[in-house]
Design an enzyme around this catalytic site. Structure first.
Site, mmCIF file in Angstrom:
data_model
loop_
_atom_site.group_PDB
_atom_site.id
_atom_site.type_symbol
_atom_site.label_atom_id
_atom_site.label_comp_id
_atom_site.label_asym_id
_atom_site.label_seq_id
_atom_site.Cartn_x
_atom_site.Cartn_y
_atom_site.Cartn_z
ATOM 1 N N ASP A 176 30.231 -22.590 -36.811
ATOM 2 C CA ASP A 176 29.888 -20.868 -37.148
ATOM 3 C C ASP A 176 29.888 -20.866 -38.737
ATOM 4 O O ASP A 176 30.154 -22.435 -38.862
ATOM 5 C CB ASP A 176 30.448 -19.551 -36.358
ATOM 6 C CG ASP A 176 32.019 -19.685 -37.152
ATOM 7 O OD1 ASP A 176 32.371 -20.892 -37.841
ATOM 8 O OD2 ASP A 176 32.951 -19.381 -36.233
ATOM 9 N N ARG A 213 35.604 -7.925 -34.036
ATOM 10 C CA ARG A 213 35.485 -8.050 -35.588
ATOM 11 C C ARG A 213 34.969 -8.073 -36.797
ATOM 12 O O ARG A 213 33.291 -8.552 -36.307
ATOM 13 C CB ARG A 213 36.082 -9.868 -35.544
ATOM 14 C CG ARG A 213 35.854 -10.910 -37.203
ATOM 15 C CD ARG A 213 36.023 -11.894 -37.169
ATOM 16 N NE ARG A 213 35.549 -13.141 -36.657
ATOM 17 C CZ ARG A 213 35.560 -14.702 -36.735
ATOM 18 N NH1 ARG A 213 36.610 -15.029 -37.722
ATOM 19 N NH2 ARG A 213 34.730 -15.168 -36.624
#
Length: 532
Positions: A450, A168
């Protein structure tokens, strides 16, 4: 494009680091130059369009499925590419930053796929960015064995199936301040994609897989089209057959939820499906529509995946994917296994319910953040899939979702609780402190958090203040109290920097789109004298 790339070189502005020269080769930098020259201006134009769209929605323009693409949605004939090697069975995917320990643990975890996350789970220090690229290349070459400072050994398994790597890259909105092209920073998305593709595409093909990606934060079909054009050029430049790249798009913005089919269509020769990015989706909903009283959300813990508007979003995603022959991947289970038996049992029960719902709804796999959750997730999906690699043949023609269904937030609205306000302040501050130190994935209160968590926490504070359901004095008192607790818990925490970061991103009159661009430029960019 070629002339521009030759005229303007990519310059490295950061100080040299250990083994960085293995990644930042002249050829790799030249490849980045080609990508920046070809797509930098289009990317800037799309970011301007994001801002224009935000203003239109803020002024009251309705959000609906685009009329101009009705024919794409109505056409039953088109489908995405067939699943690529290593992406046929995706029943369990693990996510995490590409640091050395996580790379080994994720590949050995028993998950079918590992999403190596340069975005939300990585604080983009220069060492993290280039170190992550080195770790991925070393892992593919099976050179990543190492011993930590406490003497623990990390080695790739000699036997058994290693997880398929899917990278990603950072989103279109972020820059890489340590690389310069034509007088400005290189788009971070092109850096993360380009360096991995340049060094690892052929390596992955030689292992029987390919260069695979997760695409974050897309807001519309045009941004998907840009990625598709990047893929086409990158494959052409390196002599990789067109269609070798595969990409899964995270549907984690409210505007993208209205263009799922269009996004698949734009990427169809390179598509491997869609993913339900739940925290970022809620963050996007507030950021986009949160100035309206009808979109006032309660504590984030109360906004579960069974909320009507979240059910509409996930069921539409499954139906859309399966109609087009694509994988539908479920959301994150962020729980961290606990040493407390009772707490661990309660956490695993929540994970089981979540994964059972996804598997029964038709998802083909789901995400976990910790290796300890892989067996549970696999067990749940094994129970539904059996020996089948996925359930794409389950069409979900029973699903019919309207624009009103996707926006039916009023049905769960309610005032925030005192505990919810404090939790958001506490989580945002602790995450900011870790992120400024270079850590992007942080265990907080039993969950692996996150950047998406920090985003939803700080925009909820902003929204509650805007609508005066929480008063500013209360938030400032909690800010002082939680900063004091943070300092006692982590003496290394830069409290004044953390305070300023929170105030700029949660207490300002106008809500910043993301906390990361400003925080990155202020705190994580460390440039030396320019060098070639």
């Amino acid at each position: 494009m070629t002339t521009s790339a030759l005229t303007h070189r990519v310059r490295v502005l950061a100080a040299p680091g250990d083994r960085h020269d293995e990644i930042l080769t002249p050829a790799a930098l030249g490849f980045l130059g080609h990508l920046a020259a070809a797509f930098g201006e289009r990317r800037r134009d799309l970011l301007k369009e994001r801002r224009r769209q935000a203003l239109r929605l803020a002024s009251g323009s309705p959000l609906d499925f685009p009329l101009v693409t009705a024919a794409v949605r109505a056409d039953p004939s088109w489908r995405v590419a067939a699943p690529a090697p290593g992406l046929t069975d995706r029943r369990v995917e693990i996510t995490g930053p590409p640091d050395r320990r996580m790379t080994v643990n994720a590949l050995n975890s028993g998950a079918r796929v590992w999403m190596a996350d340069f975005e939300d789970a990585t604080a983009p220090t220069w060492d993290n960015v280039i170190g992550g690229q080195l770790n991925l290349r070393d892992a593919i070459d099976r050179r990543i064995d190492f011993t930590s400072d406490d003497g623990k050994e990390y080695r790739l398994a000699d036997r058994g199936r290693l997880a398929t790597i899917v990278v990603r890259p950072r989103g279109w909105h972020l820059d890489e301040g340590h690389l310069e092209f034509a007088g400005g920073p290189v788009p971070a998305a092109l850096v993360d994609f380009g360096l991995y593709f340049f060094h690892c595409a052929q390596r992955q093909i030689d292992t029987g897989h390919g260069p695979y990606f997760y695409l974050p934060k897309l807001e519309n079909r045009y941004e998907a089209r840009l990625w598709n054009d990047v893929f086409v050029l990158a494959q052409e430049l390196l002599g990789i057959p067109r269609g070798t790249i595969r990409a899964t798009v995270l549907i984690e913005t409210i505007t993208a939820a209205f263009e799922m089919e269009e996004i698949l269509y734009e990427l169809r020769e390179h598509s491997s499906g869609l993913n339900a990015g739940r925290w970022d989706y809620l963050f996007s909903l507030i950021k986009t529509l949160g100035h309206r009283t009808g979109f006032l959300l309660p504590d984030r813990a109360k906004v579960t995946m069974t909320a009507p508007f979240m059910r509409a979003y996930t069921e539409l995603l499954v139906r859309t994917c399966h109609r087009r022959g694509a994988h539908a991947i479920g959301g994150m289970a962020a729980q961290v296994p606990s040493k407390d038996p009772a707490a661990n049992e309660a956490a695993l029960a929540k994970v089981r319910l979540d994964k059972e719902r996804e598997a029964e709804d038709g998802f083909d796999g789901s995400w976990v953040a910790h290796p300890g959750l892989v067996p549970l997730c696999r067990e749940v999906f094994d129970g539904v899939l059996g020996d089948r690699p996925q359930q794409i043949d389950r069409s979900r023609d029973d699903v019919a979702v309207s624009a009103a269904d996707l926006l039916s937030v009023r049905r769960i609205s309610g005032p925030p609780t005192a505990e919810g306000v404090r939790a958001n302040v506490a989580v945002a501050l602790r995450y900011f402190a870790a992120w400024l130190r270079g850590q992007g994935a942080v265990a907080l209160y039993g969950l692996m958090e996150d950047a998406a968590t920090a985003e939803i926490a700080r925009v909820q504070i902003w929204q509650w203040l805007r609508h005066r359901v929480v008063d500013r004095e209360t938030v400032r008192r909690l800010l002082d109290e939680e900063l004091a607790a943070l300092g006692a818990e982590y003496p290394w925490a830069p409290l004044e920097e953390v305070r300023a970061l929170f105030e700029r991103n949660a207490l300002a009159r106008e809500l910043p789109g993301f906390f990361t661009p400003d925080a990155y430029a202020r705190h994580l960019v460390r440039n030396a004298e320019p060098r070639s």
